[in-house]
Write a protein that holds these residues in place. Sequence first.
Motif, PDB file in Angstrom:
ATOM      1  N   ARG A 230     -39.749 -66.698 -47.634  1.00  0.00           N
ATOM      2  CA  ARG A 230     -40.208 -65.305 -47.614  1.00  0.00           C
ATOM      3  C   ARG A 230     -39.760 -64.520 -48.841  1.00  0.00           C
ATOM      4  NH1 ARG A 230     -39.170 -63.500 -41.297  1.00  0.00           N
ATOM      5  NH2 ARG A 230     -40.153 -65.330 -40.321  1.00  0.00           N
ATOM      6  N   THR A 231     -38.711 -64.975 -49.511  1.00  0.00           N
ATOM      7  CA  THR A 231     -38.218 -64.240 -50.680  1.00  0.00           C
ATOM      8  C   THR A 231     -38.592 -64.904 -51.994  1.00  0.00           C
ATOM      9  OG1 THR A 231     -36.080 -65.412 -50.621  1.00  0.00           O
ATOM     10  CG2 THR A 231     -36.241 -63.336 -49.379  1.00  0.00           C
TER      11      THR A 231
ATOM     12  N   ARG B 162     -40.468 -66.117 -55.382  1.00  0.00           N
ATOM     13  CA  ARG B 162     -41.246 -65.376 -56.382  1.00  0.00           C
ATOM     14  C   ARG B 162     -42.523 -66.139 -56.710  1.00  0.00           C
ATOM     15  NH1 ARG B 162     -37.716 -65.614 -60.006  1.00  0.00           N
ATOM     16  NH2 ARG B 162     -38.591 -67.134 -61.441  1.00  0.00           N
TER      17      ARG B 162
ATOM     18  N   ASP C 292     -35.752 -67.184 -55.569  1.00  0.00           N
ATOM     19  CA  ASP C 292     -35.206 -65.930 -56.094  1.00  0.00           C
ATOM     20  C   ASP C 292     -33.845 -65.738 -55.422  1.00  0.00           C
ATOM     21  OD1 ASP C 292     -34.507 -63.189 -56.478  1.00  0.00           O
ATOM     22  OD2 ASP C 292     -36.602 -62.710 -56.905  1.00  0.00           O
TER      23      ASP C 292
ATOM     24  N   ALA D  81     -32.982 -62.006 -54.249  1.00  0.00           N
ATOM     25  CA  ALA D  81     -33.754 -61.576 -53.083  1.00  0.00           C
ATOM     26  C   ALA D  81     -33.320 -62.337 -51.836  1.00  0.00           C
ATOM     27  CB  ALA D  81     -35.245 -61.779 -53.345  1.00  0.00           C
ATOM     28  N   ALA D  82     -33.055 -63.622 -51.979  1.00  0.00           N
ATOM     29  CA  ALA D  82     -32.656 -64.431 -50.830  1.00  0.00           C
ATOM     30  C   ALA D  82     -31.281 -64.031 -50.322  1.00  0.00           C
ATOM     31  CB  ALA D  82     -32.679 -65.910 -51.202  1.00  0.00           C
TER      32      ALA D  82
ATOM     33  N   ALA E 192     -31.467 -60.726 -48.552  1.00  0.00           N
ATOM     34  CA  ALA E 192     -32.103 -60.885 -47.249  1.00  0.00           C
ATOM     35  C   ALA E 192     -31.136 -61.503 -46.247  1.00  0.00           C
ATOM     36  CB  ALA E 192     -33.354 -61.742 -47.383  1.00  0.00           C
TER      37      ALA E 192
ATOM     38  N   TRP F  85     -30.145 -60.377 -42.284  1.00  0.00           N
ATOM     39  CA  TRP F  85     -31.191 -61.168 -41.629  1.00  0.00           C
ATOM     40  C   TRP F  85     -31.038 -61.143 -40.105  1.00  0.00           C
ATOM     41  CZ3 TRP F  85     -35.582 -63.344 -43.231  1.00  0.00           C
ATOM     42  CH2 TRP F  85     -36.168 -64.341 -42.460  1.00  0.00           C
TER      43      TRP F  85
END
Length: 604
Positions: free
Chosen positions: A424-425, A427, A455, A458-459, A462, A466
């Motif tokens: 989901r994160t 790029r 990424d 971003a990961a 998250a 989460w």
Amino acid sequence: MTRPEARWKLRHTLIAALLAASGPAYSATTWDPARPAEVRIGSLVLDDTQYTNVVVTVGDLHSFSATGPQRTYDSFNPANGQVTFATLSIGSQTFYDVVISIAELVSVGGASALSALTPNDPLFASQWHLRNTGQRGADGAAAKIGEDLNIGKAWQLATGMGIRIAVVDDGLDIHHEDLNVVTGKSWDYRTNMYGDPSSSSSSHGTSCGGLAAAIGNNLKGVTGVAFNARLVGYNLLEAPTDSYGADAITKDLASNHIYTNSYGAADGTGMMAPSEEVWRDAITTGITLGRSGKGAIYTWAAGNGAPNDRSDYDGQANHHGVLAIGALNDRGQRASYSEPGSNVLVSAFGGEFCDSQTTTTTDVSGADGYNDGDTPADIAGRPDYTRCMNGTSAATPQAAGVVALLLEANSALTWRDVRAILARTARKTDPTHSGWSTNGAGHPINHEFGFGAIDALAATRAAKTWALLPAQKTVSRSAQLSRPLTIADNAAAITSTLALQGSGIRQLEFVELAITSDHSNVGDLEIALISPAGTASTLSVVRDCHDDQGSAVGCGAALSSGFTFGTVRPMDEAADGTWTLSVRDGKSGATGLISAWSIKAYGH
């Protein structure tokens, strides 16, 4: 965890103690005897802002651990107003992961935009996969700025502290100056006992280990993705039996968080390579029992056999319990050798070849190894390091390193959460590539890249907040065939459907297709599975096959006993609806029948 009376004593000693943060970039957290109810926190990061000298009054003590360290930095959870101190020293005692609530915010000394951490390791500047500034390869061509793991700021959130990565490979130089290897816990399959798994020929595993977790900020060599993680090495490839293969991925399951695997089926043959039952059982054990029931994470090389091979054909890389990793070059494009596939989750960086641009990492110590003095393009005067490591073999330990950051950021993550976060994160790399499409859940997908380039920032962000996935559900359904389906020779595709209803799976995580056919040459076949939302997963394409020496051979009746493919492409779509199998024979000379096919859906 210590006894309740110890917790009580700690609570009453807390505001009279020296609090020491373990973050390498920041000043320590301290206590001022003149203001006994207050603590000055050296640094806290929220979103994209770093706050310094944060003064708070202490509320309640919620928890702590006597073992660690398990995290790099102090952190604040705005959802519950709690601060977690990475390390707390009280006299001669040290405590870890000390969680307190804040009674009141007194003051904030300063705030600034979060900056990327720059390690002091002398070879970091050449590690374009970590920070791509347009470094030039051996051929003089410049990399594309920004095509990297986006990890600099992620290192301000986590560095892999408290995480242990098992490198399953040809060995690991456990004495290397730049690797933090757990003493006495590596395994030598040549003697089948704990020992030294390294040899003068174990460059591959040593390079993988360095990419995952070479020690950072020690002024010696390179920087690993998770530079505070620890390593163990299992030299499976020195004695590659089926039983050892299963053993290696479950060894010390109670202690290892991640197993990184940069090996697999022979590359470039086009042949189907089903996995062994003993190996599949071992993966099930790992994802079920590993990490106290949260599941060990298996990063797996997608394969280096393109253009003739697809990762779909590898029964290990296409298994639902592993994370298949593709490779990108220094311009964010699929590396020429990296195998596409419906099973490929995400991609990291492998570069192309040593005469252009590959990755810089550790090599076996001394004159042996990749950097043996015979490769002019390699690093002169640094034989313990190499800039010639490439392949999905290089990308896979990078993914393992990023996973280590996620697990430090949130130790509650299951292996399934890790897979979802990475997807989901990711790029959207090489965004003009014609293979990009959008699945029924709105995620960009591409057979060449999976969900895209990892990424790390971003990961990791998250991971910190989460919401854990619900318990996994699985459902299997077989197509009801009144008679076998005829695959016409070199003709239009034949299709078959099955209806899945009442599965309870609103969001898919993985789907398996099992198919049985007596077609005498699987290389003639193009096979695809289409989800109810219309997402197509190409699982086999028309191709020629070769033996290990490169001689042309028939691809054989590889589906006659059944073969199981896997796809991540319908991730987060609903499972219920009509699933369609499409099979086309694209060459003349062979025919056959489809006697059975079925799907198994995993999701929640």
